[in-house]
Design a protein around this motif. Structure first.
Motif, PDB file in Angstrom:
ATOM      1  N   PHE A  83      39.190  34.365-109.597  1.00  0.00           N
ATOM      2  CA  PHE A  83      37.960  35.165-109.625  1.00  0.00           C
ATOM      3  C   PHE A  83      37.006  34.659-110.703  1.00  0.00           C
ATOM      4  O   PHE A  83      35.784  34.605-110.500  1.00  0.00           O
ATOM      5  N   PHE A  84      37.539  34.263-111.869  1.00  0.00           N
ATOM      6  CA  PHE A  84      36.713  33.679-112.919  1.00  0.00           C
ATOM      7  C   PHE A  84      35.957  32.452-112.398  1.00  0.00           C
ATOM      8  O   PHE A  84      34.766  32.269-112.671  1.00  0.00           O
ATOM      9  N   GLU A  85      36.665  31.601-111.667  1.00  0.00           N
ATOM     10  CA  GLU A  85      36.039  30.392-111.135  1.00  0.00           C
ATOM     11  C   GLU A  85      34.986  30.728-110.083  1.00  0.00           C
ATOM     12  O   GLU A  85      33.912  30.119-110.036  1.00  0.00           O
ATOM     13  N   LEU A  86      35.286  31.703-109.221  1.00  0.00           N
ATOM     14  CA  LEU A  86      34.312  32.159-108.226  1.00  0.00           C
ATOM     15  C   LEU A  86      33.069  32.719-108.909  1.00  0.00           C
ATOM     16  O   LEU A  86      31.934  32.456-108.485  1.00  0.00           O
ATOM     17  N   ASN A  87      33.265  33.470-109.989  1.00  0.00           N
ATOM     18  CA  ASN A  87      32.151  34.048-110.741  1.00  0.00           C
ATOM     19  C   ASN A  87      31.249  32.958-111.313  1.00  0.00           C
ATOM     20  O   ASN A  87      30.014  33.048-111.233  1.00  0.00           O
ATOM     21  N   ARG A  88      31.844  31.918-111.886  1.00  0.00           N
ATOM     22  CA  ARG A  88      31.051  30.814-112.438  1.00  0.00           C
ATOM     23  C   ARG A  88      30.262  30.108-111.333  1.00  0.00           C
ATOM     24  O   ARG A  88      29.087  29.757-111.510  1.00  0.00           O
ATOM     25  N   LYS A  89      30.923  29.873-110.218  1.00  0.00           N
ATOM     26  CA  LYS A  89      30.271  29.187-109.098  1.00  0.00           C
ATOM     27  C   LYS A  89      29.109  30.014-108.557  1.00  0.00           C
ATOM     28  O   LYS A  89      28.013  29.472-108.299  1.00  0.00           O
ATOM     29  N   LEU A  90      29.327  31.322-108.393  1.00  0.00           N
ATOM     30  CA  LEU A  90      28.260  32.178-107.884  1.00  0.00           C
ATOM     31  C   LEU A  90      27.092  32.218-108.864  1.00  0.00           C
ATOM     32  O   LEU A  90      25.923  32.155-108.453  1.00  0.00           O
ATOM     33  N   ALA A  91      27.381  32.319-110.168  1.00  0.00           N
ATOM     34  CA  ALA A  91      26.315  32.355-111.173  1.00  0.00           C
ATOM     35  C   ALA A  91      25.468  31.088-111.105  1.00  0.00           C
ATOM     36  O   ALA A  91      24.225  31.148-111.173  1.00  0.00           O
ATOM     37  N   LYS A  92      26.115  29.944-110.950  1.00  0.00           N
ATOM     38  CA  LYS A  92      25.389  28.673-110.858  1.00  0.00           C
ATOM     39  C   LYS A  92      24.503  28.643-109.612  1.00  0.00           C
ATOM     40  O   LYS A  92      23.367  28.149-109.648  1.00  0.00           O
ATOM     41  N   MET A  93      25.004  29.200-108.499  1.00  0.00           N
ATOM     42  CA  MET A  93      24.216  29.227-107.267  1.00  0.00           C
ATOM     43  C   MET A  93      23.038  30.194-107.382  1.00  0.00           C
ATOM     44  O   MET A  93      21.962  29.953-106.824  1.00  0.00           O
ATOM     45  N   MET A  94      23.226  31.302-108.101  1.00  0.00           N
ATOM     46  CA  MET A  94      22.187  32.328-108.193  1.00  0.00           C
ATOM     47  C   MET A  94      21.119  31.980-109.225  1.00  0.00           C
ATOM     48  O   MET A  94      20.001  32.504-109.157  1.00  0.00           O
ATOM     49  N   ALA A  95      21.443  31.109-110.173  1.00  0.00           N
ATOM     50  CA  ALA A  95      20.544  30.836-111.299  1.00  0.00           C
ATOM     51  C   ALA A  95      19.123  30.448-110.873  1.00  0.00           C
ATOM     52  O   ALA A  95      18.148  30.918-111.485  1.00  0.00           O
ATOM     53  N   PRO A  96      18.925  29.625-109.833  1.00  0.00           N
ATOM     54  CA  PRO A  96      17.541  29.243-109.478  1.00  0.00           C
ATOM     55  C   PRO A  96      16.766  30.333-108.749  1.00  0.00           C
ATOM     56  O   PRO A  96      15.544  30.208-108.582  1.00  0.00           O
ATOM     57  N   LEU A  97      17.441  31.378-108.295  1.00  0.00           N
ATOM     58  CA  LEU A  97      16.782  32.399-107.477  1.00  0.00           C
ATOM     59  C   LEU A  97      16.125  33.460-108.350  1.00  0.00           C
ATOM     60  O   LEU A  97      16.706  33.934-109.319  1.00  0.00           O
ATOM     61  N   GLU A  98      14.918  33.872-107.974  1.00  0.00           N
ATOM     62  CA  GLU A  98      14.198  34.899-108.721  1.00  0.00           C
ATOM     63  C   GLU A  98      14.403  36.269-108.081  1.00  0.00           C
ATOM     64  O   GLU A  98      14.705  36.380-106.894  1.00  0.00           O
ATOM     65  N   GLY A  99      14.250  37.306-108.891  1.00  0.00           N
ATOM     66  CA  GLY A  99      14.258  38.660-108.370  1.00  0.00           C
ATOM     67  C   GLY A  99      15.594  39.372-108.382  1.00  0.00           C
ATOM     68  O   GLY A  99      15.694  40.522-107.935  1.00  0.00           O
ATOM     69  N   TYR A 100      16.640  38.722-108.884  1.00  0.00           N
ATOM     70  CA  TYR A 100      17.955  39.361-108.929  1.00  0.00           C
ATOM     71  C   TYR A 100      18.287  39.832-110.347  1.00  0.00           C
ATOM     72  O   TYR A 100      18.114  39.095-111.319  1.00  0.00           O
ATOM     73  N   ASN A 101      18.742  41.057-110.438  1.00  0.00           N
ATOM     74  CA  ASN A 101      19.266  41.583-111.691  1.00  0.00           C
ATOM     75  C   ASN A 101      20.792  41.517-111.656  1.00  0.00           C
ATOM     76  O   ASN A 101      21.407  41.778-110.623  1.00  0.00           O
ATOM     77  N   ILE A 102      21.395  41.170-112.794  1.00  0.00           N
ATOM     78  CA  ILE A 102      22.846  41.045-112.888  1.00  0.00           C
ATOM     79  C   ILE A 102      23.398  42.205-113.703  1.00  0.00           C
ATOM     80  O   ILE A 102      22.869  42.534-114.771  1.00  0.00           O
ATOM     81  N   ALA A 103      24.446  42.820-113.190  1.00  0.00           N
ATOM     82  CA  ALA A 103      25.136  43.881-113.926  1.00  0.00           C
ATOM     83  C   ALA A 103      26.625  43.801-113.625  1.00  0.00           C
ATOM     84  O   ALA A 103      27.029  43.272-112.591  1.00  0.00           O
ATOM     85  N   MET A 104      27.424  44.329-114.546  1.00  0.00           N
ATOM     86  CA  MET A 104      28.871  44.302-114.384  1.00  0.00           C
ATOM     87  C   MET A 104      29.458  45.681-114.649  1.00  0.00           C
ATOM     88  O   MET A 104      28.914  46.462-115.430  1.00  0.00           O
ATOM     89  N   GLU A 105      30.572  45.943-113.999  1.00  0.00           N
ATOM     90  CA  GLU A 105      31.319  47.179-114.237  1.00  0.00           C
ATOM     91  C   GLU A 105      32.796  46.843-114.317  1.00  0.00           C
ATOM     92  O   GLU A 105      33.302  46.024-113.550  1.00  0.00           O
ATOM     93  N   GLU A 106      33.481  47.440-115.287  1.00  0.00           N
ATOM     94  CA  GLU A 106      34.937  47.316-115.355  1.00  0.00           C
ATOM     95  C   GLU A 106      35.567  48.689-115.517  1.00  0.00           C
ATOM     96  O   GLU A 106      35.013  49.559-116.197  1.00  0.00           O
ATOM     97  N   ILE A 107      36.690  48.878-114.832  1.00  0.00           N
ATOM     98  CA  ILE A 107      37.423  50.144-114.895  1.00  0.00           C
ATOM     99  C   ILE A 107      38.866  49.851-115.294  1.00  0.00           C
ATOM    100  O   ILE A 107      39.515  48.979-114.698  1.00  0.00           O
ATOM    101  N   HIS A 108      39.345  50.561-116.297  1.00  0.00           N
ATOM    102  CA  HIS A 108      40.735  50.420-116.727  1.00  0.00           C
ATOM    103  C   HIS A 108      41.335  51.796-116.984  1.00  0.00           C
ATOM    104  O   HIS A 108      40.647  52.805-117.044  1.00  0.00           O
TER     105      HIS A 108
END
Length: 232
Positions: free
Chosen positions: A106-131
């Motif tokens: 999942f860490f690797e998928l997250n890095r890959k997705l972030a790299k793909m999303m970086a050039p795109l405008e208009g997206y806000n990034i947020a995270m949630e964790e539950i423990h």
């Protein structure tokens, strides 16, 4: 392997079960209040203790010449000190915020997705964790690792608990009884949302990954992470 368990809470007990099933022997169980113990018979140590005990535990391992796998979070202000001591003592060390094999993918998928999303405008990034409610630190080490993966690949410069901003990733940390761990990364825009999510069903995945890491670390010298263990 002969394994020393440094920290014998719920995770320690699950690691004991998984390690025993894989043919290993637990030769030492250290409670969180213990500060001195004998590591001379151990082939490797696995540390899932508490933040205030982790540095002492890791130091004891290096001084005893025992490679150590640490999954304790909340002590990373001293991480570089432990790396330096590991190199000085020619020890073996793996730290990971999360040892689940699925989470590390999942860490690797997250890095890959972030790299793909970086050039795109208009997206806000947020995270949630539950423990679960017994988890002492917030946000989790896993959430911080995810945030760092995004920062490395986008124009985001930092994360903050609860608060976001132009270059800040907000991390919402929730504590709910009996939740092993759920992490979600959201990219939201006016036209669509993209979400990736990892949900742990129990502690077994974390324990298995820690034991696999310990198996891999035997006879190695240096500082490693789960990318090394998994060959990613």
């Amino acid at each position: 392997m002969k394994i020393a368990l440094l920290g014998y809470g719920k995770m320690g007990k699950t690691i004991e079960k998984i390690a025993t099933e894989r043919g290993h022997t637990i030769i030492l169980k250290v409670d969180k209040e213990d500060t001195t113990y004998d590591l001379s018979e151990a082939d490797v140590a696995i540390d899932f203790s508490i933040p205030t005990a982790a540095v002492n535990n890791i130091t004891n391992c290096f001084n005893a010449g025992v490679p150590v796998v640490s999954g304790t979070t909340g002590w990373l202000d001293h991480y570089e000190d432990m790396v330096a001591l590991c190199k000085e003592k020619k020890g073996g060390f793996i730290y990971a915020s999360n040892y689940s094999l699925g989470v590390n993918l999942f860490f690797e998928l997250n890095r890959k997705l972030a790299k793909m999303m970086a050039p795109l405008e208009g997206y806000n990034i947020a995270m949630e964790e539950i423990h679960h409610t017994e988890k002492l630190d917030a946000p989790s080490g896993t959430a911080i690792t995810l945030a760092e993966g995004i920062i490395e690949n986008t124009d985001k410069t930092e994360w903050q608990l609860d608060n976001g901003g132009k270059n800040i990733i907000p991390i919402i940390a929730k504590r709910i009884d009996k939740v092993p761990g759920t992490h979600t990364v959201n990219y939201t825009s006016e036209v669509d949302d993209i979400e990736i999510k990892h949900t742990a069903h129990n502690r077994n995945g974390f324990a298995l990954g820690a034991v696999v890491a310990a198996e891999w670390l035997i006879d190695k010298t240096g500082v490693f992470n789960m990318k090394d263990v998994l060959g990613l």
